[in-house]
Write an enzyme that holds these catalytic residues in place. Structure first.
Site, PDB file in Angstrom:
ATOM      1  N   THR A  44       0.854  -1.183   0.000  1.00 22.56           N
ATOM      2  CA  THR A  44       0.000   0.000   0.000  1.00 22.56           C
ATOM      3  C   THR A  44       0.889   1.230   0.000  1.00 22.56           C
ATOM      4  OG1 THR A  44      -0.105   0.309   2.411  1.00 22.56           O
ATOM      5  CG2 THR A  44      -1.682  -1.246   1.434  1.00 22.56           C
ATOM      6  N   ILE A 108       2.680  -1.056   5.077  1.00 21.98           N
ATOM      7  CA  ILE A 108       2.042   0.216   5.395  1.00 21.98           C
ATOM      8  C   ILE A 108       3.137   1.266   5.547  1.00 21.98           C
ATOM      9  CG2 ILE A 108       1.983  -0.300   7.890  1.00 21.98           C
ATOM     10  CD1 ILE A 108      -0.657   1.351   7.965  1.00 21.98           C
ATOM     11  N   VAL A 139       6.753  -2.218   7.553  1.00 23.25           N
ATOM     12  CA  VAL A 139       6.655  -0.766   7.609  1.00 23.25           C
ATOM     13  C   VAL A 139       7.479  -0.200   6.466  1.00 23.25           C
ATOM     14  CG1 VAL A 139       7.120   1.312   8.952  1.00 23.25           C
ATOM     15  CG2 VAL A 139       6.310  -0.753  10.102  1.00 23.25           C
ATOM     16  N   LYS A 140       6.860   0.663   5.668  1.00 24.96           N
ATOM     17  CA  LYS A 140       7.546   1.238   4.510  1.00 24.96           C
ATOM     18  C   LYS A 140       8.220   2.552   4.895  1.00 24.96           C
ATOM     19  CE  LYS A 140       5.719   0.953   0.339  1.00 24.96           C
ATOM     20  NZ  LYS A 140       4.723   1.116  -0.764  1.00 24.96           N
ATOM     21  N   ILE A 141       9.497   2.636   4.576  1.00 20.53           N
ATOM     22  CA  ILE A 141      10.291   3.838   4.845  1.00 20.53           C
ATOM     23  C   ILE A 141      10.918   4.278   3.531  1.00 20.53           C
ATOM     24  CG2 ILE A 141      12.313   4.769   6.048  1.00 20.53           C
ATOM     25  CD1 ILE A 141      11.758   2.817   8.313  1.00 20.53           C
TER      26      ILE A 141
END
EC number: 2.2.1.2
Length: 372
Positions: A44, A108, A139-141
């Protein structure tokens, strides 16, 4: 109907869906795609959530509850998005278990407005991991300069990370270094490295979009011959860089401690130029131990008429390097292109996030209990 998606899977490419919505979850559509189209993961981003929530399907009850509680719009957005990711994680959990944590993942993203703030990004990553509270969440960084140390610190805390918005080969090497540094810190703390996973999302189609535009401006035969080549060349050289890293002593030492490789993930694989085959960034980027996250239209196109002919990455490095080098000969700066794309990528996601906040705030006002 071909079985291109199965052949793609057999070649070592994990198929992830680049989309999520409440309707896709509750209708059973996501589950069907796992069963029928070999989908083993979901990604996402702020734009996807902005479209889903603004579309309204399935969110009104939760929005009404949030309005009744009088929560801030920031809290409302996070409650909605993490609920979707949590539910998707539960649907994909059997895949996560069956692949020992490699797939069955749902990503996310941290608030894109924090892309240039290392400490805030780490804090947000911790909060998102806590809110979703599922072992198969990523977790998207973003891979900005400030994002690199945030990646290291987040991995060092045992949180699995999907690194996003990678456009340049140099930045990709820095991302792989940041991941290894995080694993080394986690190991020093006594954390189980086998429990930590990561992918590195290398963006594809946007490279052609930007470079083709510049090639068109030059309007020469040499420039025209280079159209549609840069994105594949860039991605293929990224895979070469990945191969060098995992063969090096530093990585091998981590692998002996139980660490898993950070798989290259091909992102932005929807073809923007209708002159190109709509499966171009799938069929031409087949290599072992990679992920291809596809928008639904690309997934359907690949399922319908994709031609998977085996590995289309290894063995192409010499030509890929020649294609990128040729850009300089026609006056196009690779370094400028990738910086523009990174800046635009962060800005676009921030814009989508702000639009999401605005539309959610309007819904909260509309659904707020009326005073007696």
């Amino acid at each position: 109907m071909t079985d291109a998606l199965k052949r793609l899977t057999d070649e070592g490419v994990a198929i992830w869906l680049d989309d999520l919505s409440r309707k896709r979850i509750t209708s059973g559509e996501l589950g069907e795609q796992l069963d029928e189209q070999h989908v083993v993961g979901v990604t996402t981003n702020p734009t996807i959530f902005q479209k889903a929530i603004s579309g309204g399907d399935g969110y009104e009850e939760q929005l009404a509850d949030l309005a009744a509680r009088g929560v801030t719009v920031e809290e409302a957005v996070r409650m909605i998005t993490t609920a979707d990711v949590r539910d998707a994680c539960d649907i994909l959990r059997p895949l996560y278990d069956a692949t020992d944590g490699q797939d069955g993942r749902v990503s996310i993203e941290v608030d894109p407005r924090l892309a240039h703030d290392t400490k805030a990004t780490v804090a947000e990553a911790k909060q998102l991991a806590w809110l979703v509270d599922r072992p198969n969440a990523f977790v998207k960084i973003p891979a900005t300069k400030a994002g690199l140390p945030a990646i290291t610190e987040t991995i060092a805390r045992g949180i699995s990370v999907n690194v996003t918005l990678i456009f340049s080969l140099d930045r990709y090497r820095e991302v792989m270094d940041a991941y290894q540094s995080g694993l080394e810190k986690a190991d020093a703390k006594g954390l189980d490295l086998a429990a930590i996973r990561s992918v590195a999302s290398f963006f594809v189609s946007r490279v052609d979009t930007e470079i083709d535009k510049r090639l068109d401006e030059r309007n020469t035969h040499q420039a025209k011959d280079l159209k549609g080549k840069a994105a594949l060349a860039n991605a293929r050289l990224a895979y070469q860089a990945y191969e060098k890293v995992v063969a090096a002593d530093r990585w091998q030492a981590l692998a002996r401690r139980g660490a898993h490789v950070q798989r290259p993930l091909w992102a932005s694989t929807g073809v923007k130029d209708p002159a190109y085959p709509d499966t171009l960034y799938v069929t031409e980027l087949v290599a072992p131990n990679t992920v291809n996250t596809m928008p639904e239209a690309t997934l359907e196109a690949t399922d319908d008429h994709g031609e998977i002919t085996g590995d289309t990455v290894r063995g192409t490095y010499k030509q890929a390097r020649a294609d990128l080098d040729a850009l300089a000969a026609v006056g196009i700066s690779y370094d400028d292109v990738v910086q523009v794309l990174e800046d635009e990528g962060v800005e676009k996601f921030a814009t989508s996030w702000n639009e999401l906040l605005s539309s959610t705030e309007a819904e909260l006002r509309r659904l707020a209990p009326k005073e007696a």
